[in-house]
Scaffold this active site. Sequence first.
Site, PDB file in Angstrom:
ATOM      1  N   ARG A 116       0.827  -1.219   0.000  1.00 47.58           N
ATOM      2  CA  ARG A 116       0.000   0.000   0.000  1.00 47.58           C
ATOM      3  C   ARG A 116       0.856   1.261   0.000  1.00 47.58           C
ATOM      4  NH1 ARG A 116      -5.256   1.855   1.447  1.00 47.58           N
ATOM      5  NH2 ARG A 116      -5.264   3.734   2.736  1.00 47.58           N
TER       6      ARG A 116
ATOM      7  N   LEU B  64      -6.960   7.599  -1.549  1.00 54.87           N
ATOM      8  CA  LEU B  64      -7.019   6.179  -1.237  1.00 54.87           C
ATOM      9  C   LEU B  64      -8.043   5.975  -0.127  1.00 54.87           C
ATOM     10  CD1 LEU B  64      -3.247   5.152  -1.154  1.00 54.87           C
ATOM     11  CD2 LEU B  64      -4.975   4.105  -2.610  1.00 54.87           C
ATOM     12  N   SER B  65      -8.927   5.020  -0.288  1.00 60.00           N
ATOM     13  CA  SER B  65      -9.845   4.681   0.789  1.00 60.00           C
ATOM     14  C   SER B  65      -9.111   3.892   1.863  1.00 60.00           C
ATOM     15  CB  SER B  65     -11.019   3.855   0.245  1.00 60.00           C
ATOM     16  OG  SER B  65     -11.844   4.633  -0.589  1.00 60.00           O
ATOM     17  N   ALA B  66      -9.739   3.744   3.018  1.00 59.68           N
ATOM     18  CA  ALA B  66      -9.141   2.990   4.120  1.00 59.68           C
ATOM     19  C   ALA B  66      -9.002   1.520   3.731  1.00 59.68           C
ATOM     20  CB  ALA B  66      -9.996   3.137   5.364  1.00 59.68           C
TER      21      ALA B  66
END
Length: 362
Positions: free
Chosen positions: A38, A63-65
């Site tokens: 990530r 970016l989402s969680a």
Amino acid sequence: MGGAVSAGEDNDELIDNLKEAQYIRTELVEQAFRAIDRADYYLEEFKDNAYKDLAWKHGNIHLSAPCIYSEVMEALDLQPGLSFLNLGSGTGYLSSMVGLILGPFGVNHGVELHSDVIEYAKQKLDFFIKTSDSFDKFEFCEPSFVTGNCLEISPDCTQYDRVYCGAGVQKEHEDYMKNLLKVGGILVMPLEEKLTKITRTGPSAWETKKILAVSFAPLIQPNHADSGKSRLVHLPPVAVRSLQDLARIAIRGTIKKIIHQEAMSKAGNGLKNPPKFKRRRVRRRRMETIVFLDKEVFASRISNPSDDNNNSEDIEEERPEEEETKPSELKPDPPVNFLREKVLSLPLPDPLKYYLLYYREK
């Protein structure tokens, strides 16, 4: 601001935490998450936050969680050979993980509103293909990205097996999204503050399941003020692979089988005594609610009734006894890329070797 799972020290620890919290539940999804770091999708100055279960936004980059992406990946029920459309594809992080599961005969398309984010995604994709050792463990369905508003997709576009929308969808756009699906397909999107899974069971039949309470920034509506005309988004054509590319896939697959057979043979001829394990007690804390600032994702999950009142648990972990005798400063050797070593050892011209390795740098 908090996270659904504890922060990790590295990508593997983040995935361990997501598994423990039951956000990652299947082996295929776990493999995809472990294969792509990530942190590689963060700008350098923000990488310290990469392994926290938080959304990240910088300019148009978003970016989402991790817990959201893992729920999305699980809900999509991905399989090799399917077609996938990512609406609001952003950095390409999710599209690349999906591509590892779809394999060489899948279709992987993304639509992104901002051209600068498209360029960023292409850079990150190129970096993954050229430098990541994980790349050689899979046959990859490389994503293709186009710039445009996902609410203006050309009506003559092909339908997809799987569709994900990474922005909040208003109720009036629900049917538009559904029509992007083939019969039997799955659509995952934030709809009316809920991450929602919709399965198309027939030409006009649907099954709907609410997954998580979330809050996404809404889809940006098309703006025709300049020209007064719609700017239709034309998705990439579903192209047939070239004979040369099919040959590369077949050769790499054959070499992987040989490597696997050699490894099994060595393991059978030289079995070692399994290491003895010693149990130790570890205390882990569970967190069930997350909130993100700046209109980012909020998610909540219902606690398991079996959880104790302190929202924590004592568990026993098994550790090899021999670990205790090793100096703590010693680090394991990096994993060997057996496919690369085998290709480079073949009696082939160098250009053909490099072609089989996708001209990778490592």
